[in-house]
Design an enzyme around this catalytic site. Structure first.
Site, mmCIF file in Angstrom:
data_model
loop_
_atom_site.group_PDB
_atom_site.id
_atom_site.type_symbol
_atom_site.label_atom_id
_atom_site.label_comp_id
_atom_site.label_asym_id
_atom_site.label_seq_id
_atom_site.Cartn_x
_atom_site.Cartn_y
_atom_site.Cartn_z
ATOM 1 N N GLU A 250 -4.126 -0.214 -7.190
ATOM 2 C CA GLU A 250 -3.029 0.765 -7.273
ATOM 3 C C GLU A 250 -2.173 0.562 -6.042
ATOM 4 O O GLU A 250 -2.519 1.020 -4.954
ATOM 5 C CB GLU A 250 -3.609 2.181 -7.285
ATOM 6 C CG GLU A 250 -4.345 2.546 -8.553
ATOM 7 C CD GLU A 250 -3.409 2.772 -9.718
ATOM 8 O OE1 GLU A 250 -2.178 2.758 -9.534
ATOM 9 O OE2 GLU A 250 -3.918 2.952 -10.829
ATOM 10 N N CYS A 284 3.674 6.636 -3.848
ATOM 11 C CA CYS A 284 3.793 5.245 -4.308
ATOM 12 C C CYS A 284 4.787 5.082 -5.451
ATOM 13 O O CYS A 284 5.479 4.085 -5.550
ATOM 14 C CB CYS A 284 2.434 4.759 -4.751
ATOM 15 S SG CYS A 284 1.682 5.844 -5.969
HETATM 16 P P1 NAD Z 1 -2.723 0.186 3.393
HETATM 17 O O1 NAD Z 1 -2.616 -0.943 2.448
HETATM 18 O O2 NAD Z 1 -2.318 -0.029 4.793
HETATM 19 O O3 NAD Z 1 -4.225 0.712 3.452
HETATM 20 C C1 NAD Z 1 -4.908 1.127 2.292
HETATM 21 C C2 NAD Z 1 -6.397 1.115 2.560
HETATM 22 O O4 NAD Z 1 -6.871 -0.222 2.637
HETATM 23 C C3 NAD Z 1 -6.818 1.795 3.854
HETATM 24 O O5 NAD Z 1 -7.992 2.529 3.626
HETATM 25 C C4 NAD Z 1 -7.085 0.611 4.772
HETATM 26 O O6 NAD Z 1 -8.010 0.867 5.803
HETATM 27 C C5 NAD Z 1 -7.654 -0.396 3.796
HETATM 28 N N1 NAD Z 1 -7.567 -1.786 4.201
HETATM 29 C C6 NAD Z 1 -6.638 -2.381 4.979
HETATM 30 N N2 NAD Z 1 -6.890 -3.710 5.083
HETATM 31 C C7 NAD Z 1 -7.990 -3.963 4.340
HETATM 32 C C8 NAD Z 1 -8.736 -5.135 4.020
HETATM 33 N N3 NAD Z 1 -8.386 -6.331 4.498
HETATM 34 N N4 NAD Z 1 -9.802 -5.031 3.213
HETATM 35 C C9 NAD Z 1 -10.145 -3.830 2.695
HETATM 36 N N5 NAD Z 1 -9.503 -2.688 2.970
HETATM 37 C C10 NAD Z 1 -8.427 -2.749 3.772
HETATM 38 O O7 NAD Z 1 -1.926 1.375 2.696
HETATM 39 P P2 NAD Z 1 -1.536 2.785 3.314
HETATM 40 O O8 NAD Z 1 -0.495 2.549 4.345
HETATM 41 O O9 NAD Z 1 -2.752 3.557 3.631
HETATM 42 O O10 NAD Z 1 -0.867 3.478 2.044
HETATM 43 C C11 NAD Z 1 0.446 3.298 1.674
HETATM 44 C C12 NAD Z 1 0.552 2.289 0.560
HETATM 45 O O11 NAD Z 1 -0.279 2.665 -0.518
HETATM 46 C C13 NAD Z 1 1.951 2.220 -0.010
HETATM 47 O O12 NAD Z 1 2.304 0.884 -0.250
HETATM 48 C C14 NAD Z 1 1.841 2.981 -1.304
HETATM 49 O O13 NAD Z 1 2.793 2.649 -2.274
HETATM 50 C C15 NAD Z 1 0.457 2.651 -1.746
HETATM 51 N N6 NAD Z 1 -0.050 3.659 -2.674
HETATM 52 C C16 NAD Z 1 -0.214 3.340 -4.001
HETATM 53 C C17 NAD Z 1 -0.657 4.288 -4.907
HETATM 54 C C18 NAD Z 1 -0.841 3.976 -6.370
HETATM 55 O O14 NAD Z 1 -1.527 4.713 -7.054
HETATM 56 N N7 NAD Z 1 -0.261 2.917 -6.900
HETATM 57 C C19 NAD Z 1 -0.960 5.572 -4.454
HETATM 58 C C20 NAD Z 1 -0.793 5.872 -3.105
HETATM 59 C C21 NAD Z 1 -0.343 4.901 -2.218
#
Ligand code: NAD
Length: 481
Positions: A250, A284
């Site tokens: 997502e 998102c």
């Molecule tokens: P992010 O990608 O920075 O982090 C998301 C999660 O992934 C965090 O828990 C982080 O610690 C973890 N993470 C980071 N690197 C990783 C790795 N290499 N391996 C495993 N886990 C890892 O995102 P964010 O800044 O927390 O959230 C914002 C983003 O999320 C935006 O792009 C937004 O559009 C998206 N989002 C999507 C949805 C959806 O349902 N499509 C919903 C909410 C947010």
């Protein structure tokens, strides 16, 4: 009133709180910047302990009748609803979102998911495939241990949306919340235990990206569900592939909202505001590219600015506040840089701007071009870009000219056009005369770079289970040897 929100311990493993043995993880209240809790990351050994506990507990959980699993999830949903006010406050402290939002959107939509999948649990059956004598039947079975990884914008909703379908199908889960908002998932773990969930079925580990990476590649993990950015999704998807793990991704978007001349202007403006400024724009599926047809553009911008002038910005714990702070200084800097770039590239600032302190006010750009940064890249903040268009064909072509495909919307009173445009838009969810409504009954997820798999609805079950075919031979074995 004190804002302290220190939990009993940082992690939740095998049915109980456990202190993390890794690096410190301070949790800030975005409104004041104060540290409201200090958690500790899980070490590699603690991530392994969590997946081991999950793997050990999962077979007995999967062997229960589905209706029994559903009953526990239903109880958890009841506890969430009973504690609505306390949980909303915690979510506001964790995220900075206004309490008038967290009361109605965050935990309540998590409870919806628990109720929905609790009800669905007992209805999931296999198929019988007749072969003229012999036959095949199918069993939809659990995958085993599922990893859930969350973003910071809807921490408790995300934890519930992943846990509910996973658990009703007989899986166990290890969940890693975002390091920015680690508190809600711990509450969910406690609530599950209180509702009767066996130890080890829902575990929480804390940490930054490296802890997530360790979880994804743990040999016991059969499935990874991530909510996060596209770049993280690409890394996690690749890492999951090595073990041929199932995935749900997502991810982010740059979704279009197309407003035709014949639309109800006030409704279209209301939807555009919800599509850009709810949760301070940290959603998102936000419709951040608002395509407005020539004829109503001047009136659209004028009324939009008037309505935005009335938005109440301030203390997120005040009942009246409609627009809260941004989650972190890093995200603030990112949003401010995008606004400055929009101005530098020549877009016209209709209202808002970089703001001050932890706040970015609702910001609208007009006279923007499709190739500007603000019209191409996900900002994940309260920044709307209004783009002018003339014809339906032009609007659809430009709306689809993006690598993302999470969501899209169209406002028109022309019924045929509404359906035609909704069908033509390349997105996992499209709305006609509505925006950003994501009820648990409907599938939700992205196309193109915005993700794979679907959450919510019966469709989510497919992503937390696998099919086994059982061939039943009813006659002798006809061997040519
Ligand atoms: P992010 O990608 O920075 O982090 C998301 C999660 O992934 C965090 O828990 C982080 O610690 C973890 N993470 C980071 N690197 C990783 C790795 N290499 N391996 C495993 N886990 C890892 O995102 P964010 O800044 O927390 O959230 C914002 C983003 O999320 C935006 O792009 C937004 O559009 C998206 N989002 C999507 C949805 C959806 O349902 N499509 C919903 C909410 C947010």
């Amino acid at each position: 009133m004190s804002h302290s929100a220190q939990p009993t311990a940082s992690l939740y493993i095998d049915g109980r709180p456990v202190e993390g043995q890794g690096a410190a993880l301070p949790v800030h209240y975005p409104y004041t910047g104060e540290v409201i809790a200090t958690l500790h990351e899980a070490t590699g050994a603690q991530v392994a302990a969590a997946t081991a506990a999950a793997a050990k507990a999962q077979p007995a959980w999967a062997a229960l009748r589905p209706v029994e699993r559903g009953r526990i999830l239903m109880r958890a949903a009841m506890l969430i609803r009973e504690r609505g006010e306390e949980l909303a406050r915690l979510e506001t402290l964790d995220t900075g979102k206004p309490i008038q939002e967290t009361r109605v959107a965050d935990w309540p939509s998590g409870a919806d998911a628990l109720e929905y999948f609790a009800g669905l649990a007992a209805t999931i059956t296999g198929q019988t495939i007749p072969l003229g004598g012999d036959f095949v039947y199918t069993i939809r079975e659990a995958l085993g241990v599922c990893a859930g990884i969350g973003a910071w914008n809807y921490p408790s909703q995300i934890a519930c949306w992943k846990a509910a379908p996973a658990l009703v199908m007989g899986n166990a889960m290890v969940f890693k919340p975002s390091e920015e908002t680690p508190l809600g998932a711990l509450k969910l773990a406690e609530i599950f235990t209180e509702a009767g969930l066996p130890a080890g079925i829902f575990n929480v580990v804390q940490g930054r990206g490296a802890v997530g990476a360790a979880l994804v590649t743990d040999p016991r993990v059969a499935k990874v569900s991530l909510t996060g950015s596209v770049s993280t999704g690409q890394k996690v998807y690749a890492a999951a592939a090595e073990g041929m793990r199932h995935v749900t991704m997502e991810l982010g978007g740059k979704s279009p909202l197309i407003v035709f001349d014949d639309a109800s202007l006030e409704d279209a403006i209301g939807a555009a505001m919800l599509a850009n400024f709810y949760s301070s724009g940290q959603i998102c599926s936000n419709g951040t590219r608002v395509f407005v047809q020539d004829g109503i553009l001047p009136r659209f911008l004028e009324r939009l600015a008037e309505r935005l002038a009335g938005v109440k910005i301030g203390d997120p714990l005040d009942d009246d506040t409609q627009h809260g702070p941004i989650v972190s200084p890093a995200q603030l800097a990112k949003i401010r840089a995008a606004i400055e770039r929009g101005q530098a590239e020549g877009a016209r600032l209709v209202c808002g701007g970089v703001g001050e302190g932890a706040f970015v006010p609702p910001t609208v750009f007009a006279d923007a071009g499709d190739d500007m940064f603000i019209a191409r890249e996900e900002i994940f903040g309260p920044v709307m870009t209004v783009l002018r268009f003339a014809t339906e064909e032009e609007a659809v072509t430009r709306a689809n000219a993006t690598p993302y495909g999470l969501a899209a919307g169209v406002f028109t009173r022309d019924l045929a056009r509404g359906h035609r445009v909704a069908a033509a838009l390349e997105a996992g969810t499209t709305w006609i005369n509505a925006y950003n409504l994501t009820p648990v009954e409907a599938p939700f997820g992205g196309s193109k770079l915005s993700g794979v798999g679907r959450e919510n609805s019966a469709a989510a079950i497919e992503h937390y289970s696998q099919l086994k075919s059982v061939y039943v031979g009813m006659g002798g074995v006809d061997a040519p040897y």
